[in-house]
Scaffold this motif. Structure first.
Motif, mmCIF file in Angstrom:
data_model
loop_
_atom_site.group_PDB
_atom_site.id
_atom_site.type_symbol
_atom_site.label_atom_id
_atom_site.label_comp_id
_atom_site.label_asym_id
_atom_site.label_seq_id
_atom_site.Cartn_x
_atom_site.Cartn_y
_atom_site.Cartn_z
ATOM 1 N N ASN A 96 39.994 27.047 41.082
ATOM 2 C CA ASN A 96 39.994 27.709 39.768
ATOM 3 C C ASN A 96 41.023 27.095 38.832
ATOM 4 O O ASN A 96 40.764 26.915 37.642
ATOM 5 N N VAL A 97 42.199 26.796 39.355
ATOM 6 C CA VAL A 97 43.242 26.185 38.526
ATOM 7 C C VAL A 97 42.816 24.802 38.065
ATOM 8 O O VAL A 97 42.983 24.440 36.897
ATOM 9 N N LEU A 98 42.239 24.025 38.961
ATOM 10 C CA LEU A 98 41.782 22.682 38.575
ATOM 11 C C LEU A 98 40.661 22.748 37.545
ATOM 12 O O LEU A 98 40.609 21.947 36.615
ATOM 13 N N ARG A 99 39.763 23.702 37.693
ATOM 14 C CA ARG A 99 38.691 23.860 36.696
ATOM 15 C C ARG A 99 39.252 24.281 35.344
ATOM 16 O O ARG A 99 38.842 23.767 34.303
ATOM 17 N N ALA A 100 40.164 25.235 35.349
ATOM 18 C CA ALA A 100 40.739 25.714 34.096
ATOM 19 C C ALA A 100 41.562 24.632 33.408
ATOM 20 O O ALA A 100 41.616 24.576 32.188
ATOM 21 N N ALA A 101 42.201 23.778 34.192
ATOM 22 C CA ALA A 101 43.007 22.699 33.624
ATOM 23 C C ALA A 101 42.135 21.523 33.183
ATOM 24 O O ALA A 101 42.617 20.602 32.530
ATOM 25 N N GLY A 102 40.858 21.539 33.544
ATOM 26 C CA GLY A 102 39.949 20.478 33.125
ATOM 27 C C GLY A 102 39.975 19.265 34.033
ATOM 28 O O GLY A 102 39.477 18.202 33.670
ATOM 29 N N LYS A 103 40.527 19.393 35.225
ATOM 30 C CA LYS A 103 40.590 18.264 36.154
ATOM 31 C C LYS A 103 39.327 18.147 36.990
ATOM 32 O O LYS A 103 39.004 17.088 37.489
ATOM 33 N N VAL A 104 38.621 19.253 37.166
ATOM 34 C CA VAL A 104 37.367 19.264 37.925
ATOM 35 C C VAL A 104 36.295 19.827 37.007
ATOM 36 O O VAL A 104 36.512 20.827 36.325
ATOM 37 N N ALA A 105 35.149 19.199 36.998
ATOM 38 C CA ALA A 105 34.061 19.647 36.124
ATOM 39 C C ALA A 105 33.486 20.960 36.636
ATOM 40 O O ALA A 105 33.358 21.185 37.837
ATOM 41 N N LYS A 106 33.134 21.829 35.704
ATOM 42 C CA LYS A 106 32.490 23.084 36.060
ATOM 43 C C LYS A 106 31.051 22.779 36.466
ATOM 44 O O LYS A 106 30.432 21.865 35.925
ATOM 45 N N PRO A 107 30.501 23.543 37.419
ATOM 46 C CA PRO A 107 29.117 23.279 37.821
ATOM 47 C C PRO A 107 28.154 23.537 36.663
ATOM 48 O O PRO A 107 28.311 24.483 35.916
ATOM 49 N N ASP A 108 27.167 22.671 36.540
ATOM 50 C CA ASP A 108 26.168 22.779 35.477
ATOM 51 C C ASP A 108 25.108 23.801 35.890
ATOM 52 O O ASP A 108 24.503 23.678 36.946
ATOM 53 N N PRO A 109 24.858 24.826 35.069
ATOM 54 C CA PRO A 109 23.859 25.853 35.428
ATOM 55 C C PRO A 109 22.465 25.259 35.607
ATOM 56 O O PRO A 109 21.688 25.741 36.434
#
Length: 114
Positions: free
Chosen positions: A93-106
């Motif tokens: 969650n922290v990596l996603r919020a920081a923009g280091k890991v891409a969020k899954p595409d719906p």
């Protein structure tokens, strides 16, 4: 008499122009200070958001593990496993919020990743 009046007006106009210039410089400095303070506040808010997401994921994992152990009787393994899963979820969650890991595409989830 008209020349004296025009000279007085020119003097006042020059004086007002100088005062206006100093006020503009002061206003520019104040705006720069405010922009810096706003950036600092945004950074603090982002840090609080990331830390609360991380800690809440760990707490949720620990509580679910404790509840699982109490009802199923798997102590201490349920708490250990779910605490580790909560830690991993918090890091993700922290990596996603920081923009280091891409969020899954719906769209990819609906198509099964094809």
């Amino acid at each position: 008499m008209t020349d004296d009046r025009e000279e007085g007006l020119d003097k006042r106009r020059a004086q007002l122009g100088a005062e206006l210039a100093t006020k503009r410089v002061e206003a520019g400095k104040e705006e720069a200070i405010e922009a810096s303070a706003e950036a600092s506040r945004k950074g603090y808010a982002q840090a609080m958001k990331l830390s609360s997401e991380f800690i809440s994921a760990i707490i949720v994992g620990a509580v679910l593990g404790y509840v699982l152990d109490r009802f199923v009787g798997t102590a201490p393994w349920g708490m250990i496993v779910l605490l580790l899963l909560g830690f991993c979820a918090g890091v993700l969650n922290v990596l996603r919020a920081a923009g280091k890991v891409a969020k899954p595409d719906p769209a990819e989830r609906q198509n099964g990743g094809k």
